[in-house]
Design an enzyme around this catalytic site. Structure first.
Site, PDB file in Angstrom:
ATOM      1  N   SER A  83      -3.226   1.890 -82.121  1.00 49.80           N
ATOM      2  CA  SER A  83      -2.393   3.085 -81.953  1.00 49.80           C
ATOM      3  C   SER A  83      -2.357   3.818 -83.199  1.00 49.80           C
ATOM      4  CB  SER A  83      -0.943   2.487 -81.723  1.00 49.80           C
ATOM      5  OG  SER A  83      -0.785   1.592 -83.021  1.00 49.80           O
ATOM      6  N   HIS A 111      -2.232   1.942 -75.109  1.00 47.43           N
ATOM      7  CA  HIS A 111      -2.780   3.232 -75.150  1.00 47.43           C
ATOM      8  C   HIS A 111      -4.125   3.437 -74.718  1.00 47.43           C
ATOM      9  CE1 HIS A 111       0.122   4.505 -78.508  1.00 47.43           C
ATOM     10  NE2 HIS A 111      -0.068   3.171 -78.762  1.00 47.43           N
ATOM     11  N   LYS A 116       3.779   5.751 -72.424  1.00 50.58           N
ATOM     12  CA  LYS A 116       2.706   6.636 -72.740  1.00 50.58           C
ATOM     13  C   LYS A 116       2.259   7.506 -71.641  1.00 50.58           C
ATOM     14  CE  LYS A 116       2.887   4.080 -76.521  1.00 50.58           C
ATOM     15  NZ  LYS A 116       3.904   3.033 -76.653  1.00 50.58           N
TER      16      LYS A 116
END
Length: 433
Positions: A196, A224, A255
């Site tokens: 991240s 991610h 996300k």
């Protein structure tokens, strides 16, 4: 004479909040109006946002596919509220499960190619809940030093023996796996798929091979990577062709899936065990219906014919921004050479493009100059990054246009010239070669 039986002077448990190591820095940053955190965004998470009354190009959001403003996702959130109200006021175990949860778990498992999935109210709870339940005293967990804080929290909660290894260093991982052979319990390796802070990718084929050699299980945090990497958008494990070798996959809705929540995907027996044993699942309120409805709608878009175009757009934008920042003389990571499953070797740049600055104060001053000029980025200071590793973390969306990125790069260039004239040179591209 003093009375030896008298109780000792009490220690104030709040004493630690006064004069801690960050107190002076925090006070100085506030006084100089340099605090890079808790700024108020007055608009949706679009490529250009309003923050505290001024427009900013948003390069600090994890809204990778731009789906938080998609009308279908918004409509699904409204529909969930209309059908089930604003909240469920109970845990999933009791009265907090609705049909949307069941559908979402089934579709996540299908997307990830696993037997089952379990949905948590936050991504942090998913990591803490899975690791704190699967691991126990006597076990060993081997973790990358760059892993997300929620992974570390879960490892510490479990009371398993923690053996960290230096970020993405396979020789250090193997050494820890060798040491774990004498620990006596089960061994789990846990890594981020996409890290991240750095934005780089874990070498999962090599990690999976080491796990197999030493009899360890493997968990990959795809927070991610899910929605961004792989032909199905199923993450780093899919991209690198190791889905069958990864035992547990974690992901978030905050996300690419435009909502809030998290999941663990894996075998039936593990997920069933988590359903009845994971405290952060059993003893917390169920995610609000709007969040579940939005995540389900976003997942269906990712899995539709539109998914590859969105994934391609965000990766193209990451490459474009990274190259532009390097051309301006900023220190950014080089593209990673990877071997995607069933595809030729290629270079990958994730949507996270981090600019290394080094010094904390320089990073904060540079952040402020960018903010005032109209670009919002995130500031990463120790302990989020190693000491003297302060950085500006930028991230792109599929919905950023070239005009947005070109305008941001023009600002980055102008700010760098002015900044270096006053404060000295910033680290350059050679730092990461």
């Amino acid at each position: 004479m003093t009375d030896s039986s008298a109780p000792a002077a009490p220690v104030d448990v709040f004493a630690k909040v006064r004069g801690h190591e960050r107190a002076e820095q925090l006070a100085a940053a506030r006084e100089a109006n340099l605090l890079p955190y808790f700024h108020v965004q007055d608009s949706p998470a679009l490529p250009v946002v309003t923050m505290e009354g001024a427009e900013k190009i948003q390069l600090g959001s994890n809204n990778y596919l731009g789906l938080t403003s998609d009308p279908r996702v918004i409509a699904a959130a409204h529909g969930a509220i209309d059908a089930y109200g604003t909240g469920l006021t109970g845990s999933r175990l009791l009265n907090g499960t609705i049909p949307l949860h069941v559908q979402l778990e089934e579709e996540i498992a299908d997307w990830m190619g696993t037997e089952e999935a379990i949905v948590y109210s936050t991504g942090h709870q998913a990591n803490v809940g899975a690791l704190g339940t699967i691991l126990a005293p006597g076990d060993t967990v081997v973790a990358d030093s760059g892993d997300h804080a929620s992974i570390l929290d879960g490892c510490l909660l479990s009371k398993a023996k923690l053996r960290p290894f230096r970020h993405n260093k396979l020789d250090k991982l193997e050494k820890q796996l060798q040491r774990a052979q004498g620990d006596g319990g089960g061994v789990l390796v846990v890594v981020d798929g996409v890290f991240s802070m750095e934005g780089d990718i874990a070498p999962l084929p090599e990690i999976a091979a080491l796990c197999e050699r030493y009899g360890a299980r493997l968990m990959v945090d795809e927070a991610h990577g899910a929605g961004v990497l792989g032909a199905r958008g199923a993450g780093t494990s899919e991209l690198l062709g190791v889905e069958e070798q990864v035992d547990l996959r974690m992901g978030t809705f905050s996300k690419s899936l435009a909502s809030c929540g998290g999941f663990i995907a894996g075998s039936h027996e593990v997920v069933e065990y988590l359903r009845i044993s994971s405290r952060s699942f059993l003893f917390t309120a169920s995610a609000v219906p709007a969040a579940v409805g939005a995540a389900l709608a976003a997942l269906r878009i990712v899995r539709s014919d539109e998914g590859p175009a969105l994934t391609g757009a965000v990766l193209d934008n990451g490459r474009y921004l990274r190259q532009g920042l390097e051309d301006l003389g900023y220190a950014v990571l080089q593209p990673q050479r990877v071997n995607p499953a069933g595809a030729p070797e290629t270079d990958i740049v994730t949507p996270i493009v981090t600019v290394t600055v080094g010094d904390d104060w320089k990073a904060v001053l540079l952040w402020r100059a960018l903010f005032d000029a109209g670009v919002f980025v995130n500031t990463a200071l120790h302990p989020a990054v190693p000491p003297s590793g302060a950085a500006l973390r930028t991230s792109v969306m599929a919905t950023h246009s070239r005009e947005h990125l070109d305008r941001a790069l023009e600002i980055f260039g102008r700010v760098k010239r002015d900044f270096e004239a006053e404060h000295g040179e910033l680290p350059g591209p050679d730092l990461h070669r």
